[in-house]
Design a protein around this motif. Structure first.
Motif, PDB file in Angstrom:
ATOM      1  N   SER A   1      -0.592   8.078  -7.142  1.00  0.00           N
ATOM      2  CA  SER A   1      -0.891   9.439  -7.569  1.00  0.00           C
ATOM      3  C   SER A   1      -1.974  10.121  -6.756  1.00  0.00           C
ATOM      4  O   SER A   1      -2.279  11.290  -7.015  1.00  0.00           O
ATOM      5  N   GLY A   2      -2.583   9.423  -5.799  1.00  0.00           N
ATOM      6  CA  GLY A   2      -3.639  10.042  -5.003  1.00  0.00           C
ATOM      7  C   GLY A   2      -3.135  11.242  -4.220  1.00  0.00           C
ATOM      8  O   GLY A   2      -2.176  11.133  -3.456  1.00  0.00           O
ATOM      9  N   CYS A   3      -3.791  12.406  -4.415  1.00  0.00           N
ATOM     10  CA  CYS A   3      -3.312  13.638  -3.765  1.00  0.00           C
ATOM     11  C   CYS A   3      -3.780  13.760  -2.322  1.00  0.00           C
ATOM     12  O   CYS A   3      -3.355  14.685  -1.607  1.00  0.00           O
ATOM     13  N   TYR A   4      -4.647  12.858  -1.863  1.00  0.00           N
ATOM     14  CA  TYR A   4      -5.130  12.924  -0.480  1.00  0.00           C
ATOM     15  C   TYR A   4      -4.679  11.697   0.321  1.00  0.00           C
ATOM     16  O   TYR A   4      -4.051  11.821   1.368  1.00  0.00           O
TER      17      TYR A   4
ATOM     18  N   THR B   1       0.830  -1.190   0.000  1.00  0.00           N
ATOM     19  CA  THR B   1       0.000   0.000   0.000  1.00  0.00           C
ATOM     20  C   THR B   1       0.874   1.252   0.000  1.00  0.00           C
ATOM     21  O   THR B   1       2.094   1.196   0.183  1.00  0.00           O
ATOM     22  N   ASP B   2       0.214   2.398  -0.202  1.00  0.00           N
ATOM     23  CA  ASP B   2       0.948   3.661  -0.198  1.00  0.00           C
ATOM     24  C   ASP B   2       1.585   3.935   1.161  1.00  0.00           C
ATOM     25  O   ASP B   2       2.671   4.510   1.244  1.00  0.00           O
TER      26      ASP B   2
ATOM     27  N   ARG C   1       0.998  11.818   0.885  1.00  0.00           N
ATOM     28  CA  ARG C   1       1.874  11.631   2.048  1.00  0.00           C
ATOM     29  C   ARG C   1       3.185  12.395   1.876  1.00  0.00           C
ATOM     30  O   ARG C   1       3.751  12.892   2.854  1.00  0.00           O
ATOM     31  N   PHE C   2       3.679  12.468   0.636  1.00  0.00           N
ATOM     32  CA  PHE C   2       4.876  13.274   0.401  1.00  0.00           C
ATOM     33  C   PHE C   2       4.614  14.756   0.652  1.00  0.00           C
ATOM     34  O   PHE C   2       5.495  15.479   1.107  1.00  0.00           O
ATOM     35  N   LYS C   3       3.397  15.202   0.350  1.00  0.00           N
ATOM     36  CA  LYS C   3       3.064  16.609   0.560  1.00  0.00           C
ATOM     37  C   LYS C   3       3.084  16.988   2.038  1.00  0.00           C
ATOM     38  O   LYS C   3       3.304  18.150   2.398  1.00  0.00           O
ATOM     39  N   ILE C   4       2.862  16.025   2.918  1.00  0.00           N
ATOM     40  CA  ILE C   4       2.858  16.312   4.360  1.00  0.00           C
ATOM     41  C   ILE C   4       4.269  16.612   4.852  1.00  0.00           C
ATOM     42  O   ILE C   4       4.497  17.571   5.598  1.00  0.00           O
ATOM     43  N   VAL C   5       5.246  15.810   4.446  1.00  0.00           N
ATOM     44  CA  VAL C   5       6.624  15.999   4.919  1.00  0.00           C
ATOM     45  C   VAL C   5       7.372  17.024   4.080  1.00  0.00           C
ATOM     46  O   VAL C   5       8.359  17.611   4.548  1.00  0.00           O
ATOM     47  N   ALA C   6       6.940  17.240   2.839  1.00  0.00           N
ATOM     48  CA  ALA C   6       7.595  18.214   1.951  1.00  0.00           C
ATOM     49  C   ALA C   6       6.507  18.955   1.177  1.00  0.00           C
ATOM     50  O   ALA C   6       6.165  18.570   0.049  1.00  0.00           O
TER      51      ALA C   6
END
Length: 518
Positions: free
Chosen positions: A291-294, A257-258, A300-305
């Protein structure tokens, strides 16, 4: 000029001379002094203490050399001579621990034998050099084994006997004894490869830390043993040049999973102290878990970076863009795969077909299996089938098959020839996108070039100019055939569909928008 220079001896005042003489007399030092003008005849020096050698220093690996007035410590292991001021137990012990740590636990009798055998020192040095050369050779051989992907046992079973025989033939039996010192066992080769991989990994991590920014490409795939492998490729700046290297290869033993993928990457970054703030881009495939943005890996990458930009892999997009086919062309592809499977799936049919190709003097003796997950498969399978169409037709005369009649139909063979050509061109595009250090600008140029080619090919087919497709044109010319209206319509429809599909997955955007990843 000479009149400005004063000649004669240096004179001192009586008071200063008396004070100096009194001070030296108090310390037990006498100075010869003349009565007239209190002139000092010689200079007084402070006495320098010379250290003496003790037999106890031999337990630190040091004997003595030099004269009795100024003895110097001599290392009985390496033969280095230190200064007289270094004749202290602490300094001698430091030399032994830093330069000869393997002899640190030796007793005094060992060093006594070394001191009594002057030739033993040179023997040890020569042996150490020979061992270093053997170890270096072991590392070099292990590197080539790792690079070729061969089993580690090949060094002991094949490489070493070949080297031994070659040295014996070229240089004689005397040099073979030196070759035998090279360690090439299975465990040794494995250990050497592991050491080199650890060093390479440390070097890449150090370069990423020094780089002002970096980007990663993440992909997960399952191998033939049903083991899921996570691959992370990093692109970073090294001395003003972009470099790409494999950063992480991690087996996912449970789920894929992601969350599992992100945790594996996050743990690796924390372990090696890689800063997420320097990550400027992430590239994945188009799956929802990626590719899921949520809830996907992208979110998940958007949370740390938060500043990181996500992009869909250009190779995946090209593969998806080349999938649409008209119904008639798709039917030809499916029937071709069934013909190949009928021959390849049976071992007896495979041997008979190989023998038949050999008797007919064909360039190839086997067909290629079609694999859906391999993007280059369609072009290679159809090209090989069309090249061996006469051999397949003769094979079906002895082994009847329901689709054997298709090789007598000109329309079916025309579509097969066209598909062979068009998929060969698509394969060239795919291989061009897999070049090292390819950028978004190169991808855009190649895709735009492909779209222009599709427009040109479509116009040529409409004008009955078939030279743009070599195999297709040769087939029509050799058999003096004319392109049927049904096949022509199918080809034009396929080319239009490819144009729309490529434009859908690679929309036109400005250079600034492409760099930002929007």
């Amino acid at each position: 000029m000479d009149k400005w220079l004063k000649t004669g001896t240096l004179k001192r005042s009586a008071s200063r001379t008396e004070i100096r003489t009194t001070d030296l007399a108090a310390m037990g030092i006498t100075v010869d002094q003349q009565d007239d003008d209190h002139e000092v005849q010689r200079t007084t020096y402070w006495p320098i203490q010379k250290r003496k050698y003790s037999d106890e220093y031999l337990k630190y690996g040091f004997s003595v050399t030099g004269d009795e007035d100024c003895p110097k410590p001599l290392c009985v292991v390496c033969g280095e001579i230190l200064s007289n001021g270094s004749m202290k137990p602490s300094l001698l012990m430091r030399h032994l621990e830093t330069k000869h740590p393997t002899y640190k636990q030796r007793n005094i009798s060992f060093f006594q034998r070394l001191s009594n055998s002057p030739d033993l020192n040179s023997c040890l040095i020569s042996i150490n050099r020979a061992n270093e050369a053997a170890i270096e050779a072991s590392y070099r051989i292990s590197y080539h084994i790792a690079k070729s992907g061969k089993n580690h046992t090949i060094a002991e079973n094949l490489v070493f006997p070949c080297i031994k025989d070659a040295v014996e033939c070229m240089f004689g039996e005397d040099h073979v004894q030196k070759i035998k010192n090279i360690p090439l066992s299975n465990s040794t080769v494995s250990r050497r490869i592991k050491d080199m991989s650890i060093d390479i990994e440390a070097t890449i991590n150090e370069r990423i830390k020094k780089s002002p920014f970096f980007s990663i490409q993440v992909d997960e795939s399952t191998d033939v043993s049903d083991l899921s492998i996570l691959l992370v490729i990093a692109r970073y700046l090294n001395v003003n040049e972009l470099e790409e290297n494999l950063l992480l290869c991690y087996p996912l033993t449970k789920r894929c999973t992601d969350e599992d993928i992100f945790n594996a990457i996050q743990d690796y970054f924390c372990e090696n102290e890689i800063d997420w703030a320097k990550c400027c881009g992430v590239c994945t495939d188009g799956g929802k878990s990626m590719s899921g943005c949520y809830k996907g890996l992208r979110g998940r990458f958007k949370i740390v970076a938060p500043h990181v930009t996500w992009s869909h892999c250009c190779i995946h997009r090209q593969s998806l863009a080349a999938k649409p086919l008209p119904d008639s062309s798709k039917e030809v592809l499916n029937q071709s795969v069934k013909v190949v499977n009928f021959i390849k799936a049976n071992s007896t049919n495979t041997r008979l077909f190989k023998s038949l190709c050999g008797d007919m003097g064909s360039l190839h003796t086997t067909l290629l299996l079609h694999t859906e997950v391999r993007w280059l498969s369609r072009g290679n399978v159809l090209t090989r089938l069309f090249e061996l169409r006469h051999e397949v037709l003769m094979f079906f005369e002895l082994h009847p098959f329901t689709l054997s009649s298709k090789f007598y139909e000109s329309e079916w063979l025309q579509q097969l020839a066209y598909l062979s050509d068009i998929f060969s061109e698509i394969n060239k595009l795919n291989l061009g996108l897999q070049n090292h250090s390819i950028t978004i600008f190169k991808v855009t140029d190649k895709i735009e070039s492909m779209i222009k080619k599709l427009n040109f090919w479509e116009s040529c087919i409409k004008k009955n100019q078939y030279e743009v497709f070599e195999t297709f044109h040769s087939f029509l010319s050799e058999n003096e055939l004319k392109l049927t209206k049904q096949v022509k319509t199918s080809i034009i429809s396929h080319l239009k569909g490819l144009k729309l599909s490529f434009r859908q997955y690679f929309p036109k955007r400005s250079a600034v928008t492409q760099i930002c990843g929007y």
